[in-house]
Design a protein around this motif. Structure first.
Motif, mmCIF file in Angstrom:
data_model
loop_
_atom_site.group_PDB
_atom_site.id
_atom_site.type_symbol
_atom_site.label_atom_id
_atom_site.label_comp_id
_atom_site.label_asym_id
_atom_site.label_seq_id
_atom_site.Cartn_x
_atom_site.Cartn_y
_atom_site.Cartn_z
ATOM 1 N N VAL A 123 0.505 -1.038 0.352
ATOM 2 C CA VAL A 123 -0.063 -0.272 0.118
ATOM 3 C C VAL A 123 0.943 0.421 -0.164
ATOM 4 O O VAL A 123 2.052 1.706 0.712
ATOM 5 C CB VAL A 123 -0.966 0.631 1.137
ATOM 6 C CG1 VAL A 123 -1.841 1.273 0.994
ATOM 7 C CG2 VAL A 123 -1.919 -1.219 1.446
ATOM 8 N N SER A 124 0.553 2.340 -1.119
ATOM 9 C CA SER A 124 1.623 3.399 -0.688
ATOM 10 C C SER A 124 0.769 4.032 -0.629
ATOM 11 O O SER A 124 -0.081 4.736 0.120
ATOM 12 C CB SER A 124 1.855 3.459 -2.619
ATOM 13 O OG SER A 124 2.074 4.654 -2.337
ATOM 14 N N VAL A 125 1.077 5.291 0.581
ATOM 15 C CA VAL A 125 1.223 6.418 1.152
ATOM 16 C C VAL A 125 1.593 7.794 0.806
ATOM 17 O O VAL A 125 2.664 7.685 0.803
ATOM 18 C CB VAL A 125 0.594 5.966 2.584
ATOM 19 C CG1 VAL A 125 0.207 7.938 3.364
ATOM 20 C CG2 VAL A 125 0.013 4.863 3.403
ATOM 21 N N LYS A 126 0.958 8.500 0.182
ATOM 22 C CA LYS A 126 1.650 9.834 -0.154
ATOM 23 C C LYS A 126 0.735 10.792 -0.181
ATOM 24 O O LYS A 126 -0.069 11.352 0.668
ATOM 25 C CB LYS A 126 1.273 9.943 -2.898
ATOM 26 C CG LYS A 126 1.630 10.611 -2.871
ATOM 27 C CD LYS A 126 2.549 10.244 -3.933
ATOM 28 C CE LYS A 126 3.620 11.092 -4.458
ATOM 29 N NZ LYS A 126 4.593 10.413 -5.366
ATOM 30 N N GLU A 127 2.578 11.173 0.461
ATOM 31 C CA GLU A 127 1.761 12.884 1.623
ATOM 32 C C GLU A 127 2.068 13.884 1.278
ATOM 33 O O GLU A 127 1.743 15.256 0.776
ATOM 34 C CB GLU A 127 2.771 12.833 3.160
ATOM 35 C CG GLU A 127 2.513 11.659 3.927
ATOM 36 C CD GLU A 127 3.023 11.071 4.633
ATOM 37 O OE1 GLU A 127 3.944 11.985 4.969
ATOM 38 O OE2 GLU A 127 3.291 9.832 5.940
ATOM 39 N N THR A 128 3.304 14.368 0.060
ATOM 40 C CA THR A 128 3.093 15.145 -0.831
ATOM 41 C C THR A 128 3.761 14.897 -1.821
ATOM 42 O O THR A 128 3.662 13.572 -2.780
ATOM 43 C CB THR A 128 4.889 15.682 -0.352
ATOM 44 O OG1 THR A 128 6.188 14.506 -0.764
ATOM 45 C CG2 THR A 128 5.326 16.167 0.676
ATOM 46 N N VAL A 129 3.475 15.722 -3.511
ATOM 47 C CA VAL A 129 3.349 15.204 -4.110
ATOM 48 C C VAL A 129 4.800 14.778 -4.894
ATOM 49 O O VAL A 129 6.235 15.926 -4.534
ATOM 50 C CB VAL A 129 2.917 16.507 -5.235
ATOM 51 C CG1 VAL A 129 3.793 16.754 -6.804
ATOM 52 C CG2 VAL A 129 1.740 17.286 -4.420
ATOM 53 N N GLY A 130 5.431 13.943 -6.030
ATOM 54 C CA GLY A 130 6.703 13.639 -5.725
ATOM 55 C C GLY A 130 7.080 14.484 -7.118
ATOM 56 O O GLY A 130 6.780 15.589 -7.535
ATOM 57 N N PRO A 131 8.384 14.469 -7.970
ATOM 58 C CA PRO A 131 8.680 15.492 -9.048
ATOM 59 C C PRO A 131 8.087 15.539 -9.885
ATOM 60 O O PRO A 131 7.239 14.408 -10.112
ATOM 61 C CB PRO A 131 10.248 14.290 -9.256
ATOM 62 C CG PRO A 131 10.440 13.737 -7.809
ATOM 63 C CD PRO A 131 8.938 13.038 -7.989
ATOM 64 N N MET A 132 7.758 16.913 -10.761
ATOM 65 C CA MET A 132 7.284 17.115 -11.996
ATOM 66 C C MET A 132 8.410 17.685 -12.523
ATOM 67 O O MET A 132 9.327 18.077 -12.805
ATOM 68 C CB MET A 132 6.184 17.980 -11.585
ATOM 69 C CG MET A 132 4.848 17.063 -10.785
ATOM 70 S SD MET A 132 4.281 18.585 -10.424
ATOM 71 C CE MET A 132 3.243 18.353 -11.625
ATOM 72 N N ARG A 133 7.677 17.128 -14.265
ATOM 73 C CA ARG A 133 9.010 18.090 -15.377
ATOM 74 C C ARG A 133 9.792 17.110 -15.585
ATOM 75 O O ARG A 133 11.004 18.052 -15.344
ATOM 76 C CB ARG A 133 8.373 19.349 -15.718
ATOM 77 C CG ARG A 133 6.963 19.488 -15.252
ATOM 78 C CD ARG A 133 6.745 20.923 -16.073
ATOM 79 N NE ARG A 133 7.754 21.257 -17.504
ATOM 80 C CZ ARG A 133 7.061 20.839 -18.882
ATOM 81 N NH1 ARG A 133 5.996 20.039 -18.774
ATOM 82 N NH2 ARG A 133 8.072 21.241 -19.543
ATOM 83 N N GLU A 134 10.507 16.183 -14.680
ATOM 84 C CA GLU A 134 11.552 15.655 -14.902
ATOM 85 C C GLU A 134 11.469 14.170 -16.208
ATOM 86 O O GLU A 134 11.249 13.410 -16.090
ATOM 87 C CB GLU A 134 12.160 15.386 -13.790
ATOM 88 C CG GLU A 134 12.401 16.193 -12.442
ATOM 89 C CD GLU A 134 12.588 15.651 -11.524
ATOM 90 O OE1 GLU A 134 13.031 14.945 -11.317
ATOM 91 O OE2 GLU A 134 13.173 16.701 -10.472
ATOM 92 N N PRO A 135 12.888 14.510 -16.521
ATOM 93 C CA PRO A 135 13.248 12.914 -17.571
ATOM 94 C C PRO A 135 12.717 11.656 -16.688
ATOM 95 O O PRO A 135 13.189 11.539 -15.943
ATOM 96 C CB PRO A 135 14.796 13.727 -18.334
ATOM 97 C CG PRO A 135 15.012 14.677 -17.853
ATOM 98 C CD PRO A 135 13.922 14.923 -16.546
ATOM 99 N N VAL A 136 12.185 10.624 -17.616
ATOM 100 C CA VAL A 136 12.206 9.456 -17.031
ATOM 101 C C VAL A 136 12.608 8.856 -17.854
ATOM 102 O O VAL A 136 12.190 9.045 -19.161
ATOM 103 C CB VAL A 136 10.249 8.965 -16.675
ATOM 104 C CG1 VAL A 136 10.205 9.941 -15.015
ATOM 105 C CG2 VAL A 136 9.486 9.059 -17.928
ATOM 106 N N THR A 137 12.940 7.106 -18.186
ATOM 107 C CA THR A 137 13.052 6.469 -19.111
ATOM 108 C C THR A 137 11.625 5.613 -18.374
ATOM 109 O O THR A 137 11.640 4.791 -17.548
ATOM 110 C CB THR A 137 14.411 5.596 -18.708
ATOM 111 O OG1 THR A 137 14.992 6.710 -19.055
ATOM 112 C CG2 THR A 137 14.628 4.842 -20.157
#
Length: 73
Positions: free
Chosen positions: A50-64
């Motif tokens: 189960v994932s609990v997300k408290e903050t927004v993660g990185p945005m507009r960053e390169p991914v593969t």
């Protein structure tokens, strides 16, 4: 309850889509999020974690994805 992890690949949006397609539930070896919403939907999910997300993660960053780099504009 499943152990807490950092990432959840399934949540309420996908559960709504699954219900609209007539699926009765989900079994996955990945993590899920939005567990309260999933319960409220009455959509049973059995997951690895189960994932609990408290903050927004990185945005507009390169991914593969699948070995292919994807860069935001």
């Amino acid at each position: 309850m499943a152990p807490q992890q950092e990432a959840g690949s399934f949540g309420d949006v996908l559960a709504n889509a699954c219900q609209a397609k007539g699926l009765a539930g989900l079994i996955t070896d990945t993590g899920v999020r939005d567990t309260e919403d999933l319960r409220a939907l009455g959509f049973p999910v059995f997951s690895h974690s189960v994932s609990v997300k408290e903050t927004v993660g990185p945005m507009r960053e390169p991914v593969t994805i699948g070995g292919v780099p994807v860069r935001p504009h």
